[in-house]
Design a protein around this motif. Structure first.
Motif, short mmCIF file in Angstrom:
data_model
loop_
_atom_site.label_atom_id
_atom_site.label_comp_id
_atom_site.label_asym_id
_atom_site.label_seq_id
_atom_site.Cartn_x
_atom_site.Cartn_y
_atom_site.Cartn_z
N ALA A 118 0.61 -1.34 0.23
CA ALA A 118 -0.38 0.14 -0.29
C ALA A 118 1.04 1.56 -0.03
O ALA A 118 0.59 2.48 -0.94
N THR A 119 2.00 1.62 0.36
CA THR A 119 2.58 2.45 0.81
C THR A 119 3.68 2.55 -0.75
O THR A 119 3.69 4.12 -1.39
N LEU A 120 3.88 1.28 -1.14
CA LEU A 120 4.06 1.76 -2.21
C LEU A 120 3.59 2.26 -4.29
O LEU A 120 4.09 3.05 -4.28
N ALA A 121 2.11 1.59 -3.46
CA ALA A 121 1.06 2.19 -4.48
C ALA A 121 0.64 3.38 -4.38
O ALA A 121 0.64 4.51 -5.33
N GLY A 122 1.35 4.15 -3.20
CA GLY A 122 0.89 6.04 -3.11
C GLY A 122 2.14 6.70 -3.28
O GLY A 122 2.44 7.47 -2.79
N SER A 123 3.70 5.68 -3.72
CA SER A 123 4.48 6.82 -3.70
C SER A 123 4.47 7.47 -5.19
O SER A 123 5.54 8.85 -4.75
N TYR B 291 12.88 11.60 -5.30
CA TYR B 291 12.25 11.11 -6.13
C TYR B 291 11.92 9.81 -5.42
O TYR B 291 12.81 9.54 -4.68
N HIS B 292 11.03 9.16 -5.25
CA HIS B 292 10.91 8.28 -4.43
C HIS B 292 11.10 6.65 -5.50
O HIS B 292 10.76 6.77 -6.52
N THR B 293 11.39 5.71 -4.78
CA THR B 293 12.05 4.96 -5.39
C THR B 293 11.23 3.81 -4.96
O THR B 293 10.52 3.55 -3.66
N GLU B 294 10.83 2.18 -5.49
CA GLU B 294 9.88 1.50 -4.98
C GLU B 294 10.63 0.22 -4.94
O GLU B 294 11.09 -0.88 -6.36
N ARG B 295 10.85 -1.01 -3.70
CA ARG B 295 11.27 -2.17 -3.93
C ARG B 295 10.22 -3.06 -3.72
O ARG B 295 9.42 -3.23 -2.85
N HIS B 296 9.41 -3.29 -5.18
CA HIS B 296 8.24 -4.76 -5.13
C HIS B 296 8.35 -6.03 -4.33
O HIS B 296 9.78 -6.62 -4.66
N PRO B 297 7.80 -6.77 -3.92
CA PRO B 297 8.59 -7.85 -3.12
C PRO B 297 7.62 -8.98 -3.82
O PRO B 297 6.90 -9.11 -5.04
N SER B 298 8.61 -10.52 -3.84
CA SER B 298 8.43 -11.32 -4.67
C SER B 298 7.15 -12.17 -3.49
O SER B 298 6.92 -11.81 -2.58
N PRO B 299 6.36 -12.52 -4.39
CA PRO B 299 5.04 -12.84 -3.81
C PRO B 299 5.27 -13.67 -1.93
O PRO B 299 4.53 -14.39 -1.64
N TRP B 300 7.05 -14.80 -2.42
CA TRP B 300 6.91 -15.13 -1.36
C TRP B 300 7.72 -14.54 -0.05
O TRP B 300 8.04 -15.47 1.14
N ALA B 301 7.95 -13.26 -0.19
CA ALA B 301 8.30 -12.25 0.80
C ALA B 301 7.38 -12.36 2.27
O ALA B 301 7.83 -12.34 3.52
N ARG B 302 5.96 -12.53 2.08
CA ARG B 302 4.89 -12.96 2.23
C ARG B 302 5.26 -14.07 4.03
O ARG B 302 4.61 -14.44 4.91
#
Length: 421
Positions: free
Chosen positions: A46-51, A81-92
């Motif tokens: 959610a945080t990354l989606a609002g970057s 400038y915002h950067t985004e590190r999106h997780p892999s599905p297995w990060a959960r």
């Protein structure tokens, strides 16, 4: 006949309170771990989606009130400038570094090294065992259930006086004990595999080859613990001695051993403080104030020769000179940053090699790599941020060297960043 014996052994095992209670606690812990991991990564998503929205709002706040005569180069000092590190599905399932390191760095066009290494990275071997995720349940909690179910597998018969009766049966006693051991292993493995199956629905992990590799690693891990239990039982000591030895082994493998490995790694591969990079960077930047303009710009041109023919005024302040000084700061810290990175990676490689002596640490390291939440994944993100910073500079330099007005710049056309583990 064998099937009937298995049914009787199962009935005897399940009739007690230890097995049902232990399995129930393991399942409840696993469900809470899945929920926790999903919540943490969901919050980060959610945080990354609002970057992009937050960056646009910040730029509007800075650029909106500017007069028509404002120079674009002056604004780069303030813009983030915002950067985004999106997780892999297995990060959960194995959060690890994503819970202790930044996943949405905000960078400016100033010197980079101090922005990348704002905090010490170290090695998360101990921290990784403390995250309450499914990896924690598998690595740390499941051996406790196995120990509770197997510590008196042989000694219990001796203490109850039923061992002579077992020896009088037509079936060899070791076959009976083997059946009991297999049932207890299944009593631990099946709930863990069930939790992995629930992760497909609760956490959205894909049912792919990684799932089957993780399931196989889980089974192998439980079998490794069962082998350790059998070695202890082979000493033919009392139940009290067995449980103390097995719990001592659990403490050493899950806590004391990783602590010793972490201490040894820190001693073998000492890391300079991350603050040192910032200090060197600032020293390099501030020392350039006292140098002649041609010397400052010459160092800049060596890195960016395409700007060698540009005109930089010497009688007044210019943004070209200022950002050339920022490059001097990065140049001063680049060697220390490279040594910091090399030591960090050497420590990580050594810890991975030594951790195979400790099955919990070895499995945790493997799960981290599969989930892309390990140190190497974080360093890959930092590399992507460095590449993005370079792209931003190359997009901004024409505005900086040409003293373009802010009103003539399309601020939405600048590169954006998105890194996927």
């Amino acid at each position: 006949m064998t099937g009937r014996r298995l049914q009787l052994e199962w009935a005897l095992l399940w009739r007690g309170t230890a097995a049902p209670l232990g399995v129930a606690l393991l399942l409840v812990a696993g469900l809470f771990a899945l929920r926790h991991g999903t919540t943490v990564i969901g919050r980060q998503d959610a945080t990354l989606a609002g970057s992009a929205v937050r960056q646009a709002a910040q730029q509007s706040h800075i650029l909106g009130p500017l007069p028509a005569s404002a120079i674009a180069g002056d604004q780069f000092y303030y813009l983030e400038y915002h950067t985004e590190r999106h997780p892999s599905p297995w990060a959960r399932l194995a959060i690890v570094q994503r819970d202790v390191q930044a996943y949405n760095l905000k960078i400016r066009l100033l010197a980079l090294q101090g922005q990348l290494y704002a905090s010490d990275l170290g090695h998360p071997l101990l921290a990784s065992l403390g995250q309450f995720d499914l990896a924690f349940v598998i690595v740390v909690l499941s051996p406790l259930l196995l120990i509770a179910l197997t510590y008196n597998l042989w000694s219990g018969e001796m203490e109850l006086g039923t061992w002579p009766l077992l020896q009088a049966q037509p079936t060899a006693p070791w076959r009976v004990l083997l059946r009991r051991a297999v049932l207890r292993v299944l009593l631990v493995v099946v709930p863990l595999l069930g939790l992995l199956g629930l992760a497909v629905f609760m956490a959205g992990v894909p049912l792919d080859l990684t799932w089957f590799r993780m399931a196989a690693a889980t089974v192998a891990y439980v079998l490794a613990w069962m082998a350790a239990v059998l070695v202890v039982l082979a000493w033919r000591r009392s139940s009290e001695v067995n449980v103390l030895v097995l719990l001592g082994l659990w403490v050493f493998w899950t806590a004391l051993g990783p602590a010793l490995v972490s201490v040894a790694a820190a001693s073998r591969f000492p890391l300079p403080e991350a603050l040192e990079l910032t200090v060197l960077q600032r020293q390099g930047y501030h020392s350039a104030w006292d140098e002649p303009l041609p010397d400052v710009m010459e160092a800049f041109y060596r890195r960016y020769p395409e700007w060698r023919g540009s005109t930089v005024p010497s009688g007044r302040y210019s943004n070209a000179w200022y950002y050339a000084m920022q490059e001097r700061g990065d140049e001063a810290a680049r060697g220390a940053a490279a040594r910091y990175r090399q030591s960090l990676e050497a420590r990580d490689r050594w810890v991975q090699q030594v951790s195979w002596l400790l099955p919990p640490a070895a499995l945790q390291q493997w799960l981290m790599r599969e989930a892309r939440t390990d140190l190497q994944a974080h360093l890959a993100y930092l590399d992507s941020v460095a590449a993005y910073h370079e792209a931003l500079k190359r997009a901004a330099f024409p505005m900086i060297f040409d003293d373009r007005p802010a009103s003539a710049v399309d601020w939405t056309a600048f590169p954006s960043h998105r890194h996927h583990d």
